[in-house]
Design an enzyme around this catalytic site. Structure first.
Site, short mmCIF file in Angstrom:
data_model
loop_
_atom_site.label_atom_id
_atom_site.label_comp_id
_atom_site.label_asym_id
_atom_site.label_seq_id
_atom_site.Cartn_x
_atom_site.Cartn_y
_atom_site.Cartn_z
N ASP A 10 0.87 -1.18 0.00
CA ASP A 10 0.00 0.00 0.00
C ASP A 10 0.91 1.23 0.00
OD1 ASP A 10 -2.48 1.24 2.43
OD2 ASP A 10 -1.52 2.17 0.69
N ASN A 24 -6.30 12.58 -11.09
CA ASN A 24 -7.04 12.95 -12.30
C ASN A 24 -6.80 14.44 -12.53
OD1 ASN A 24 -9.05 14.57 -10.85
ND2 ASN A 24 -9.80 12.60 -10.11
N GLY A 32 -9.62 4.74 -6.09
CA GLY A 32 -8.33 4.04 -6.23
C GLY A 32 -7.23 4.58 -5.35
N VAL A 33 -6.04 4.62 -5.91
CA VAL A 33 -4.88 5.06 -5.11
C VAL A 33 -5.01 6.54 -4.75
CG1 VAL A 33 -3.35 5.64 -7.07
CG2 VAL A 33 -2.37 4.86 -4.90
N ASP A 34 -5.63 7.31 -5.61
CA ASP A 34 -5.87 8.74 -5.35
C ASP A 34 -6.69 8.90 -4.07
OD1 ASP A 34 -7.36 11.39 -7.43
OD2 ASP A 34 -6.00 11.47 -5.73
N SER A 117 -2.43 4.58 -14.33
CA SER A 117 -3.39 4.39 -15.43
C SER A 117 -3.88 2.96 -15.64
CB SER A 117 -2.83 4.91 -16.78
OG SER A 117 -2.96 6.31 -16.85
N THR A 118 -3.38 1.99 -14.88
CA THR A 118 -3.79 0.60 -15.15
C THR A 118 -5.00 0.17 -14.35
OG1 THR A 118 -2.34 -0.35 -13.44
CG2 THR A 118 -1.40 -0.03 -15.66
N GLY A 119 -5.59 1.08 -13.61
CA GLY A 119 -6.83 0.77 -12.87
C GLY A 119 -8.02 1.33 -13.61
N1 APR Z 1 -1.28 1.52 -3.08
C1 APR Z 1 -0.72 1.18 -4.25
N2 APR Z 1 -1.42 0.97 -5.38
C2 APR Z 1 -2.77 1.11 -5.30
C3 APR Z 1 -3.44 1.46 -4.11
C4 APR Z 1 -2.63 1.66 -2.96
N3 APR Z 1 -3.16 2.01 -1.78
N4 APR Z 1 -4.79 1.51 -4.36
C5 APR Z 1 -4.94 1.19 -5.65
N5 APR Z 1 -3.74 0.94 -6.23
C6 APR Z 1 -3.43 0.52 -7.59
C7 APR Z 1 -4.52 -0.10 -8.41
O1 APR Z 1 -4.72 -1.47 -8.03
C8 APR Z 1 -3.93 0.03 -9.80
O2 APR Z 1 -3.00 -1.02 -10.01
O3 APR Z 1 -3.09 1.68 -8.33
C9 APR Z 1 -3.15 1.36 -9.72
C10 APR Z 1 -3.82 2.53 -10.44
O4 APR Z 1 -5.23 2.40 -10.34
P1 APR Z 1 -6.19 3.67 -10.07
O5 APR Z 1 -6.02 4.11 -8.68
O6 APR Z 1 -7.55 3.30 -10.54
O7 APR Z 1 -5.57 4.83 -10.99
P2 APR Z 1 -5.71 5.08 -12.56
O8 APR Z 1 -5.97 3.83 -13.34
O9 APR Z 1 -4.51 5.92 -12.90
O10 APR Z 1 -7.04 5.96 -12.67
C11 APR Z 1 -7.00 7.26 -12.12
O11 APR Z 1 -8.91 6.86 -10.78
O12 APR Z 1 -8.96 7.05 -8.54
C12 APR Z 1 -9.26 7.70 -9.69
O13 APR Z 1 -9.02 10.01 -9.13
C13 APR Z 1 -8.43 8.94 -9.85
O14 APR Z 1 -9.72 9.68 -11.69
C14 APR Z 1 -8.49 9.11 -11.33
C15 APR Z 1 -8.41 7.67 -11.83
#
Ligand code: APR
Length: 169
Positions: A10, A24, A32-34, A117-119
């Site tokens: 994490d 974003n 997500g991670v944001d 970007s992979t989420g």
């Molecule tokens: N620590 C590390 N990695 C994480 C965590 C964490 N606590 N939580 C999620 N992740 C991983 C996800 O599993 C994925 O592999 O971060 C990676 C990116 O996924 P997202 O968070 O969905 O980010 P992204 O694909 O770049 O999309 C960005 O999602 O959360 C919103 O505000 C954000 O609109 C933006 C979009």
């Protein structure tokens, strides 16, 4: 050359100079991670992001880490995957390059990245890992201030894909 590592965990728990947030373009938080980073850093992070008035895809902005162990948070909006012919690879490479440029500017030696970007943004994992590791490798080859960059994967599959990609970088 500085070392690159892939760990599973994490990113909000990282004890490093800077962690990178897959943000974003509003920079006002999300899921997500944001979302995890904003929750862990506390409300001061949101207040620190408002004045930026957003951030274009591929650029990066830096704030303090507030309640995080990390000193700094670097926010970079990754590209939304649209099939691959909308300069997604160039935008993703820019996220990694601009984030490391800001980190170096602030005197950081250790930087942790999530898999940008992979989420939610749907960038295919293998393609993203190739862009990320090649960009990181090229920056590390020219940096004498960065000592360690890590990719913090949230799941084992992501960790394996980035480890394999690094072998090819
Ligand atoms: N620590 C590390 N990695 C994480 C965590 C964490 N606590 N939580 C999620 N992740 C991983 C996800 O599993 C994925 O592999 O971060 C990676 C990116 O996924 P997202 O968070 O969905 O980010 P992204 O694909 O770049 O999309 C960005 O999602 O959360 C919103 O505000 C954000 O609109 C933006 C979009």
């Amino acid at each position: 050359m500085a070392e690159f590592e892939v760990i599973q965990g994490d990113i909000t728990q990282s004890h490093v100079d800077a962690i990178v947030n897959a943000a974003n373009t509003t920079l006002l938080g999300g899921g997500g991670v944001d979302g995890a980073i904003h929750r862990a850093a506390g409300p001061e992070l949101f207040a620190a992001c408002v004045p930026f008035n957003g951030c274009p895809t591929g650029e990066a902005r830096i704030t303090p880490g507030f309640q995080l162990s990390a000193k700094w948070i670097i926010h970079t909006p990754g590209p939304v995957w649209q099939g691959g012919d909308h300069h997604e690879a160039a935008d993703l490479a820019s996220c990694y390059r601009e984030s490391l440029r800001l980190a170096v500017e602030k005197g950081c030696h250790t930087v942790d990245f999530p898999s940008i970007s992979t989420g939610v943004y749907g960038y295919p994992l293998n393609a993203a890992a190739t862009v990320a590791t090649q960009t990181i490798a090229s920056v590390l080859a020219q940096s004498d201030t960065l000592t360690r960059v890590r990719l913090v994967a949230f799941d084992p599959k992501t960790a394996k894909v980035y480890r394999d990609a690094w072998e090819q970088a």
